[in-house]
Design a protein around this motif. Structure first.
Motif, PDB file in Angstrom:
ATOM      1  N   ASN A   4       0.845  -1.198   0.000  1.00 37.64           N
ATOM      2  CA  ASN A   4       0.000   0.000   0.000  1.00 37.64           C
ATOM      3  C   ASN A   4       0.880   1.249   0.000  1.00 37.64           C
ATOM      4  O   ASN A   4       1.754   1.390   0.856  1.00 37.64           O
ATOM      5  N   VAL A   5       0.640   2.126  -0.951  1.00 36.67           N
ATOM      6  CA  VAL A   5       1.440   3.345  -1.113  1.00 36.67           C
ATOM      7  C   VAL A   5       0.502   4.532  -1.281  1.00 36.67           C
ATOM      8  O   VAL A   5      -0.594   4.389  -1.843  1.00 36.67           O
ATOM      9  N   ALA A   6       0.928   5.699  -0.793  1.00 34.28           N
ATOM     10  CA  ALA A   6       0.111   6.907  -0.946  1.00 34.28           C
ATOM     11  C   ALA A   6       0.940   8.068  -1.474  1.00 34.28           C
ATOM     12  O   ALA A   6       2.118   8.214  -1.123  1.00 34.28           O
ATOM     13  N   TYR A   7       0.324   8.862  -2.329  1.00 35.25           N
ATOM     14  CA  TYR A   7       0.864  10.142  -2.786  1.00 35.25           C
ATOM     15  C   TYR A   7      -0.212  11.196  -2.527  1.00 35.25           C
ATOM     16  O   TYR A   7      -1.395  10.864  -2.382  1.00 35.25           O
ATOM     17  N   ALA A   8       0.186  12.464  -2.524  1.00 33.50           N
ATOM     18  CA  ALA A   8      -0.783  13.553  -2.373  1.00 33.50           C
ATOM     19  C   ALA A   8      -0.333  14.732  -3.230  1.00 33.50           C
ATOM     20  O   ALA A   8       0.814  15.176  -3.126  1.00 33.50           O
ATOM     21  N   CYS A   9      -1.222  15.225  -4.083  1.00 39.40           N
ATOM     22  CA  CYS A   9      -0.833  16.357  -4.933  1.00 39.40           C
ATOM     23  C   CYS A   9      -2.035  16.955  -5.641  1.00 39.40           C
ATOM     24  O   CYS A   9      -3.134  16.395  -5.652  1.00 39.40           O
ATOM     25  N   GLY A  10      -1.783  18.107  -6.262  1.00 41.80           N
ATOM     26  CA  GLY A  10      -2.735  18.728  -7.164  1.00 41.80           C
ATOM     27  C   GLY A  10      -2.247  18.534  -8.585  1.00 41.80           C
ATOM     28  O   GLY A  10      -1.334  17.741  -8.839  1.00 41.80           O
ATOM     29  N   GLU A  11      -2.804  19.245  -9.520  1.00 44.59           N
ATOM     30  CA  GLU A  11      -2.452  19.083 -10.929  1.00 44.59           C
ATOM     31  C   GLU A  11      -0.982  19.400 -11.197  1.00 44.59           C
ATOM     32  O   GLU A  11      -0.318  18.727 -11.989  1.00 44.59           O
ATOM     33  N   VAL A  35      -1.419  -1.202  -4.343  1.00 44.38           N
ATOM     34  CA  VAL A  35      -2.530  -0.252  -4.350  1.00 44.38           C
ATOM     35  C   VAL A  35      -1.981   1.130  -4.040  1.00 44.38           C
ATOM     36  O   VAL A  35      -1.342   1.338  -3.004  1.00 44.38           O
ATOM     37  N   VAL A  36      -2.222   2.061  -4.946  1.00 42.00           N
ATOM     38  CA  VAL A  36      -1.796   3.449  -4.754  1.00 42.00           C
ATOM     39  C   VAL A  36      -3.009   4.281  -4.350  1.00 42.00           C
ATOM     40  O   VAL A  36      -3.998   4.363  -5.085  1.00 42.00           O
ATOM     41  N   TYR A  37      -2.925   4.886  -3.176  1.00 43.86           N
ATOM     42  CA  TYR A  37      -3.941   5.825  -2.713  1.00 43.86           C
ATOM     43  C   TYR A  37      -3.437   7.222  -3.086  1.00 43.86           C
ATOM     44  O   TYR A  37      -2.448   7.706  -2.536  1.00 43.86           O
ATOM     45  N   LEU A  38      -4.109   7.851  -4.042  1.00 42.43           N
ATOM     46  CA  LEU A  38      -3.654   9.154  -4.522  1.00 42.43           C
ATOM     47  C   LEU A  38      -4.602  10.236  -3.999  1.00 42.43           C
ATOM     48  O   LEU A  38      -5.759  10.300  -4.388  1.00 42.43           O
TER      49      LEU A  38
END
Length: 322
Positions: A4-11, A35-38
Motif C-alpha cells: 500500500n502506497v500513498a501520494y498527495a498532490c494537485g495538478e 494499491v496506490v492511494y492518490l
C-alpha cells in the motif's frame, strides 16, 4: 503480498507523481498487488486518466481520494503549501489496511521496497530517515537533543497504532496549538506527536541532497547531535539507493534542464518511459540555496557552521516569539 502506497498532490505535481509511480512499479514487480492511494487536491480528469492508464499497464490499482473531504477537519496556512501536505495524518481512516508507505511526488524508487515493507513496526507509530533539520525547527515541535527527527518524504506508517492511539485527533490538536502554521508543516506534526515511537531507517530509503553535500561528521555538527548516520551508512545509501528524494538542497531538481544533481540519471530512466517523455522545465536553483553552497565551498567549516547557526537564531522569533 499487497503493498500500500500513498501520494498527495494537485495538478501541478501530478506528472511527478506519475513518474514516481512508474519507478515504483518497475522496481517492485515481486509484489502480487500494489494499491496506490492518490490524495487528489485538484487533479484534472485528463491527468487522472493518464495515471489510471499507467497503473493498468502494470496491472496495479490506483484509488483517488478527495483531499477536500479527507482533510476537512483542519484549517492550515495554505499561502505557500497546499492542505494536501497534511493528508497523511488522516490515513488511519483507510480502515481496510494496517500499514502504508507515504511518498512525496518528488521521489524515485530505484529498488525493491520489500525489505522495508516487511519491517516489524508493531511497537512504533512511523518509520523514516533522519532529516538535517535545524535545531530550532525540532525544538519548536518538542523534539530535543538526539531524539530522532525524520524527513516525511517517505514514511512507513503503522495505521493500526495510528487508530489505536487516536493519533489523528492528536495531530489535529497539535495543528490547532500552532494556529494552523506548524513549523515544517506535516513533518513537524508527525515528529511532534510520534516522538519516542519512531523507527529510524537506513539512509538508502530516503537519499537526500544533504547526504551528498556534507560529510557525516559535518551533518552531526550542523544538527547539534551526538550521533547520527555514519559516513559508511551514507555512502552505501548513495551508492545503492532504494529511494531518492529530489529535494532541492544545493542541487536543481532532475526535471529541470540545468539539473546538477549527481544521481539525476536515475530520474531520467523513468521520465523517458513515461507519458511526459522529454518534458523538462527551466527551473533555476533558488538564490539562497546557491549562496549556501558557495559559502560551504569557500569558507572553513567552523565559520560556515557559525553563520548557519546565527541565521537559525534570527528565525527563532517565528516560533518562540523571542
Amino acid at each position: 503480498m499487497q503493498l500500500n502506497v500513498a501520494y498527495a498532490c494537485g495538478e501541478e505535481y501530478a506528472r511527478h507523481a506519475g513518474v514516481s509511480m512508474i519507478s515504483l512499479f518497475e522496481n517492485n514487480k515481486s509484489f502480487e498487488k500494489i494499491v496506490v492511494y492518490l490524495i487528489d487536491n485538484g487533479i484534472t480528469e485528463i491527468t487522472k486518466r493518464i495515471l489510471e492508464k499507467i497503473s493498468e499497464q502494470y496491472n496495479r490499482d490506483v484509488i483517488f481520494i478527495s483531499c477536500e473531504k479527507l482533510c476537512s477537519k483542519i484549517k492550515v496556512n495554505t499561502e505557500r503549501y497546499p492542505v494536501s501536505t497534511y493528508s497523511k495524518i488522516f490515513f488511519g481512516q483507510f480502515t481496510e489496511i494496517d500499514k502504508i508507505i507515504y511518498l512525496d511526488c518528488d521521489i524515485s524508487i530505484t529498488g525493491s521496497l520489500k525489505e522495508l515493507w516487511e519491517k516489524d513496526i508493531s511497537e512504533y507509530y512511523v518509520a523514516g530517515v533522519w532529516d538535517d533539520a535545524a535545531p530550532r525547527l525540532k525544538q519548536a515541535v518538542g523534539v530535543h537533543g538526539n531524539d530522532p527527527y525524520i524527513n516525511c518524504g517517505l514514511v512507513l506508517m503503522n495505521l493500526t497504532n495510528w487508530r489505536k492511539y487516536d493519533l489523528e485527533k492528536k495531530s489535529i490538536e497539535f495543528i490547532q496549538k500552532f494556529n494552523g502554521d506548524v513549523p515544517f508543516l506535516d513533518q513537524g506534526v508527525v515528529n511532534g506527536i510520534c516522538k519516542n515511537k519512531i523507527l529510524l531507517l537506513d539512509p538508502k530509503y530516503n537519499v537526500m541532497s544533504y547526504m551528498m553535500m556534507y560529510r557525516a561528521k559535518e551533518i552531526q555538527l550542523l544538527c547539534e547531535l551526538d550521533e547520527m548516520y555514519s559516513q559508511e551508512q551514507i555512502d552505501e545509501g548513495i551508492e545503492k539507493p532504494i529511494v531518492i528524494h529530489w529535494v532541492t538542497g544545493c542541487y536543481n531538481r532532475p526535471w529541470s534542464i540545468n539539473c546538477t544533481h549527481p544521481l539525476k540519471t536515475e530520474y531520467y530512466k523513468y521520465l523517458e518511459i513515461s507519458p511526459w517523455k522529454g518534458e523538462y522545465t527551466n527551473t533555476k536553483l533558488p538564490k539562497n540555496a546557491k549562496r549556501i553552497y558557495i559559502l560551504y565551498k569557500i569558507l572553513p567549516f567552523s565559520i560556515f557552521k557559525w553563520l548557519r547557526k546565527k541565521s537559525d537564531r534570527r528565525k527563532r522569533v517565528l516560533y518562540y516569539g523571542k
